[in-house]
Design an enzyme around this catalytic site. Structure first.
Site, PDB file in Angstrom:
ATOM      1  CG  ASP A  59     -32.307  24.506  11.937  1.00  0.00           C
ATOM      2  OD1 ASP A  59     -32.052  24.459  10.712  1.00  0.00           O
ATOM      3  OD2 ASP A  59     -33.233  25.187  12.409  1.00  0.00           O
ATOM      4  NE  ARG A  82     -26.173  21.448  -5.469  1.00  0.00           N
ATOM      5  CZ  ARG A  82     -27.250  21.988  -4.913  1.00  0.00           C
ATOM      6  NH1 ARG A  82     -27.326  23.287  -4.780  1.00  0.00           N
ATOM      7  NH2 ARG A  82     -28.235  21.238  -4.479  1.00  0.00           N
ATOM      8  CG  ASP A  86     -23.728  27.527  -3.348  1.00  0.00           C
ATOM      9  OD1 ASP A  86     -23.203  28.611  -3.660  1.00  0.00           O
ATOM     10  OD2 ASP A  86     -24.616  27.439  -2.478  1.00  0.00           O
ATOM     11  CG  ASP A 122     -31.086  25.992  -3.707  1.00  0.00           C
ATOM     12  OD1 ASP A 122     -31.873  25.148  -3.251  1.00  0.00           O
ATOM     13  OD2 ASP A 122     -29.866  25.967  -3.482  1.00  0.00           O
TER      14      ASP A 122
END
Ligand code: AMP
Ligand code: MG
Length: 476
Positions: free
Chosen positions: A115, A173, A243, A253
């Site tokens: 989403d 990355r 990644d 992250d």
């Protein structure tokens, strides 16, 4: 003042993409120090308007970046920012470049059925963790703000949505290079290499293939330094895919991450890491594995493949050497052992075994030893009784040293305060209930000086109670 620095790689790498406009957005958290120190110095209206998508950054084009990635060892040719928009870059204080990226800002061409949104909880976690890691001395991307979107997202039920605004020196990355290797695009890869050297390894002066080798060597060293820092503070990233591995060696992250409490090299928190690929003690091996994937990609820039493989292998071997030296030094510093003798290894091993067997808290054990050297009261930094016998060995080993010299070493690497998992969860709960947390301000302020030994509220320094093992879920 703002610009797009990835656009020169073409719009298949930096895909033009606008963030959603969240008209009912509110700023829930702001890192004022970062706003100041980075040189942004935004007024609160600017923070709201730029980060909620209501106003585009002047002179910049918003993009979502493409990248590939090995996820838990399996190669995925096209991942990319499925819920992030890099709205622009700027040159801050002292000439340092920064990207501003919104996460949770809507679907992109990389969303693959997702989403494109972010729930409030993970956004709050990223804000707390990145700030705490920075103060602990760990290289990291930063979080400028968390905004509510005024909309709900559907996860295990409907929960409030949020946007995380990330400020980072780079968003390149290992997976970014993997993508260009897959596309057999040496021109773009050279561009990307220059961009990375320019933002993170500016002192590299060699040219031609030597430049590629020098870059790779620096990435290996940066990753190695990062792994030693994670080990030092007990950080478990949880999803060290290629990644999620920045070539500049900063942590990125904060998804299913957590801080180790009861010590074990095999500690895993993430529900998706059932095999323990990214367990606490595995992280350096995995970082090296990720560097090897970068080396394979960089072969595209080398004519003599055999020579290149040799050079890359040498850098990977140096990763191991530097790591092993740093690793020994780390335990030595944590224990205030000022010069190494051959029996020290067994002293260290014995301690780690005791900590594993009795599930002693990683932070508090070393904080206890540091406080003991500082002659602080036992009540503030209690040491487990199970360590009594080992403690006499350690005291005998270190009695030749001056306390001041030991404290100097130990204090630098043994934090007294870390972002405890359970408290992070509790604060996330506060945000879900009230859109704010009264307990966050004081804690965040204290987390700015995590190496300060003083008396803290019990809740801040107590590991998770009960027997249920803390578990984290992918940070969506
Ligand atoms: P991660 O391991 O969390 O960094 O995410 C792996 C990939 O999944 C990245 O390409 C993300 O952009 C993508 N992704 C994660 N969550 C979502 C989401 N809610 N909607 C779309 N893409 C997502
Ligand atoms: Mg990611």
């Amino acid at each position: 003042m703002f610009y797009s620095r990835y656009n020169k790689l073409g719009n298949e790498f930096a895909v033009p993409s606008s963030p959603n406009v969240f008209e009912k957005s509110e700023v829930l958290l702001i890192n004022e120090q970062l706003n100041e120190d980075s040189g942004l110095k935004w007024q609160s209206s600017e923070v709201l308007n730029y980060l909620s998508g209501q106003t585009a950054l002047p002179e910049s084009e918003s993009v979502s970046l493409a990248y590939s990635g090995h996820q838990f060892g399996h190669f995925n040719p096209l991942l990319g920012d499925g819920r992030a928009h890099l709205i622009g870059s700027f040159t801050g204080k002292a000439g340092a470049e920064y990207d501003i990226q919104l996460k949770g800002s809507g679907a992109t061409s990389f969303s693959r059925g997702g989403d494109g949104l972010c729930a409030l909880g993970p956004a709050v976690r990223e804000f707390i963790m990145s700030q705490a890691m920075h103060s602990l001395g760990v290289p990291t991307t930063h979080c400028l703000a968390v905004l509510s979107t005024g909309q709900t997202v559907y996860r295990q039920g409907h929960v409030p949505g949020a946007v995380v605004a990330r400020v980072a020196r780079s968003h390149v990355r290992v997976g970014s290079f993997q993508l260009l290797a897959l596309r057999q695009d040496p021109e773009s890869m050279s561009e990307l290499l220059e961009l990375c050297i320019n933002d993170s390894f500016e002192d590299i002066t060699s040219q031609g293939e030597e430049r590629v080798f020098a870059f790779f060597s620096r990435v290996c060293q940066a990753q190695c330094a990062l792994m030693l820092k994670w080990l030092q503070v007990g950080f478990i990233h949880g999803v060290m895919n290629t990644d999620n591995t920045l070539v500049n060696g900063e942590t990125i992250d904060y998804g299913p991450c957590a801080m180790m409490e009861g010590f074990s090299f095999s500690r895993v928190f993430s529900s998706i890491d059932s095999q323990g690929r990214y367990a606490f003690g595995q992280q350096p091996n995995m970082a090296s594995w990720n560097c090897a994937r970068l080396a394979e990609s960089l072969l595209l820039l080398c004519d003599d493949q055999e020579n290149a493989i040799e050079r890359f292998s040498k850098s990977l071997a140096e990763f191991s050497e530097t790591f092993n030296q740093g690793y020994r030094r780390l335990w030595q510093d944590k224990l205030g052992i000022l010069d190494w003798n051959d029996e020290d290894q067994s002293l260290i091993n014995e301690l780690l075994e005791l900590m594993t067997t009795h599930q002693l808290d990683y932070t508090n054990t070393f904080a206890g030893l540091t406080a003991h050297t500082m002659n602080m009261l036992q009540e503030q930094y209690p040491l487990s009784e199970e360590l009594d016998a080992w403690l006499s060995q350690w005291t005998a080993r270190t009695e030749q040293y001056s306390e001041d010299a030991m404290i100097e070493r130990m204090n630098k690497v043994n934090p007294a305060l870390i972002p405890r998992n359970e408290l992070v969860e509790e604060i996330i709960g506060d945000f879900y209930r009230n859109g704010a947390s009264e307990q966050l301000g004081d804690w965040l302020l204290a987390l700015k000086s995590p190496y300060e030994y003083r008396s803290y509220p019990k809740k801040w320094v107590t590991p998770q109670s009960g027997t249920t093992q803390y578990q984290t879920f992918c940070g969506t």
